[in-house]
Write a protein that holds these residues in place. Structure first.
Motif, mmCIF file in Angstrom:
data_model
loop_
_atom_site.group_PDB
_atom_site.id
_atom_site.type_symbol
_atom_site.label_atom_id
_atom_site.label_comp_id
_atom_site.label_asym_id
_atom_site.label_seq_id
_atom_site.Cartn_x
_atom_site.Cartn_y
_atom_site.Cartn_z
ATOM 1 N N MET A 128 0.865 -1.182 0.000
ATOM 2 C CA MET A 128 0.000 0.000 0.000
ATOM 3 C C MET A 128 0.905 1.237 0.000
ATOM 4 S SD MET A 128 -3.199 0.624 -0.153
ATOM 5 C CE MET A 128 -4.634 1.505 0.393
ATOM 6 N N PRO A 129 1.513 1.583 -1.156
ATOM 7 C CA PRO A 129 2.452 2.709 -1.204
ATOM 8 C C PRO A 129 1.793 4.023 -0.762
ATOM 9 C CG PRO A 129 2.557 1.415 -3.212
ATOM 10 C CD PRO A 129 1.344 0.953 -2.462
ATOM 11 N N GLN A 130 2.634 4.916 -0.271
ATOM 12 C CA GLN A 130 2.175 6.214 0.187
ATOM 13 C C GLN A 130 2.814 7.304 -0.670
ATOM 14 O OE1 GLN A 130 -0.113 6.432 2.906
ATOM 15 N NE2 GLN A 130 -0.133 4.241 2.455
ATOM 16 N N ALA A 131 2.044 8.323 -0.994
ATOM 17 C CA ALA A 131 2.519 9.398 -1.869
ATOM 18 C C ALA A 131 2.947 10.600 -1.034
ATOM 19 C CB ALA A 131 1.425 9.800 -2.843
ATOM 20 N N LEU A 132 4.167 11.090 -1.295
ATOM 21 C CA LEU A 132 4.698 12.222 -0.543
ATOM 22 C C LEU A 132 5.444 13.162 -1.473
ATOM 23 C CD1 LEU A 132 5.241 13.481 2.309
ATOM 24 C CD2 LEU A 132 7.411 12.232 2.285
ATOM 25 N N THR A 133 5.211 14.460 -1.287
ATOM 26 C CA THR A 133 5.969 15.516 -1.945
ATOM 27 C C THR A 133 6.539 16.412 -0.858
ATOM 28 O OG1 THR A 133 4.348 15.503 -3.755
ATOM 29 C CG2 THR A 133 5.900 17.342 -3.697
#
Length: 229
Positions: A128-133
Motif C-alpha cells: 500500500m504505497p504512500q505518496a509524498l511531496t
C-alpha cells in the motif's frame, strides 16, 4: 522551572524570553496549608525567534511535534499525528485520498551557502504505497502554494526507515519552512516521518582552489624558498 508561587490571583503573565522558537506551557498546582493538588497543564504557546541551522527534530517528544503546523485540507480528520514511539504519522482516509501537510517551524537561512535537508520515511505496508511531496518556501507564504521542490511526488513502499537528502539554496537571507505533503490514496494504512533536519552546506563565496604556484629559491643561500600564488 518555577516561575511563580504563592499566587492568590487566578491570572498570571510573563514576558517570553528572546530565545529560539519553543513550545511554552505551565503546570499549575493548587495548594492549601500543607496540601498540594496534582498539576493541571495550561494550553501551549509557540513563541520565539526562527530556528537556526543546524537543526534536527526527531519527534521524540510531543513538544517537538507541536511546533509543526498541521494542515488538514480535506478536513477528514485523517491527518498528521504525533506518535509516542517517536515519529509523525499521516494516516489514510478510508473515504477519500489524503491532502495533508506537515510544515516545519520557521528556519533562518542565509543566501551565501547551500543547505542539506534530510528526513527519514517509512510506510506501514509495502503493498500500500504512500505518496509524498516535499517542498519549501518563505515562512511568510502559504505552504500549500510552495513551488520549490525538495523531493518530487514519490510513491514510497519502504517498510524500513529510509533516509532522503537534498540540497537547497535560499536566494536571500530570511526565514523559510519545509512542507511535507501527503497525498496517498484512500485506504487503511499510513506514512511515517522522523529525523527532519537541515545542515549547512558549502559556502558559495569560498575562495577558488589556488593555482599557478611558483616557488623561488631563497636568495643568498637562505634555506626557505618564497612562494608566489
Amino acid at each position: 522551572m518555577i516561575v511563580a508561587e504563592g499566587l492568590a490571583a487566578t491570572e498570571f503573565s510573563e514576558k517570553v524570553p528572546d530565545a529560539p522558537l519553543a513550545t511554552y506551557y505551565y503546570n499549575v498546582y493548587a495548594s492549601s496549608n500543607d496540601k498540594q493538588s496534582r498539576p493541571g497543564r495550561s494550553g501551549s504557546l509557540i513563541a520565539g525567534n526562527a530556528l537556526e541551522v543546524p537543526w534536527l527534530e526527531t519527534f521524540d517528544t510531543r513538544d517537538g511535534f507541536s511546533m509543526f503546523e498541521v494542515i488538514d485540507v480535506d478536513k477528514d480528520w485523517s491527518t498528521w499525528l504525533w506518535m509516542s514511539q517517536g515519529y509523525a504519522k499521516c494516516s489514510n482516509s478510508y473515504y477519500a485520498d489524503n491532502d495533508d501537510w506537515l510544515v516545519t517551524p520557521p528556519i533562518h537561512l542565509k543566501a551565501d551557502r547551500t543547505y542539506t535537508v534530510s528526513f527519514m520515511t517509512s510506510v506501514e505496508e509495502a503493498y500500500m504505497p504512500q505518496a509524498l511531496t516535499v517542498l519549501w518556501g518563505s515562512a511568510d507564504s502559504d505552504p500549500t502554494e510552495y513551488t520549490d521542490v525538495i523531493m518530487p511526488l514519490s510513491e514510497l513502499d519502504n517498510e524500513e526507515w529510509t533516509s532522503t537528502e537534498a540540497t537547497i539554496r535560499a536566494l536571500r537571507d530570511g526565514n523559510y519552512k519545509i512542507a511535507f505533503h501527503c497525498t496517498a490514496s484512500s485506504g487503511f494504512y499510513s506514512l511515517s516521518l522522523k529525523n527532519v533536519g537541515i545542515d549547512e552546506g558549502a559556502m558559495l563565496s569560498a575562495p577558488d582552489v589556488c593555482g599557478d604556484i611558483v616557488a623561488t629559491p631563497g636568495s643568498n643561500g637562505a634555506s626557505g624558498p618564497e612562494l608566489h600564488l
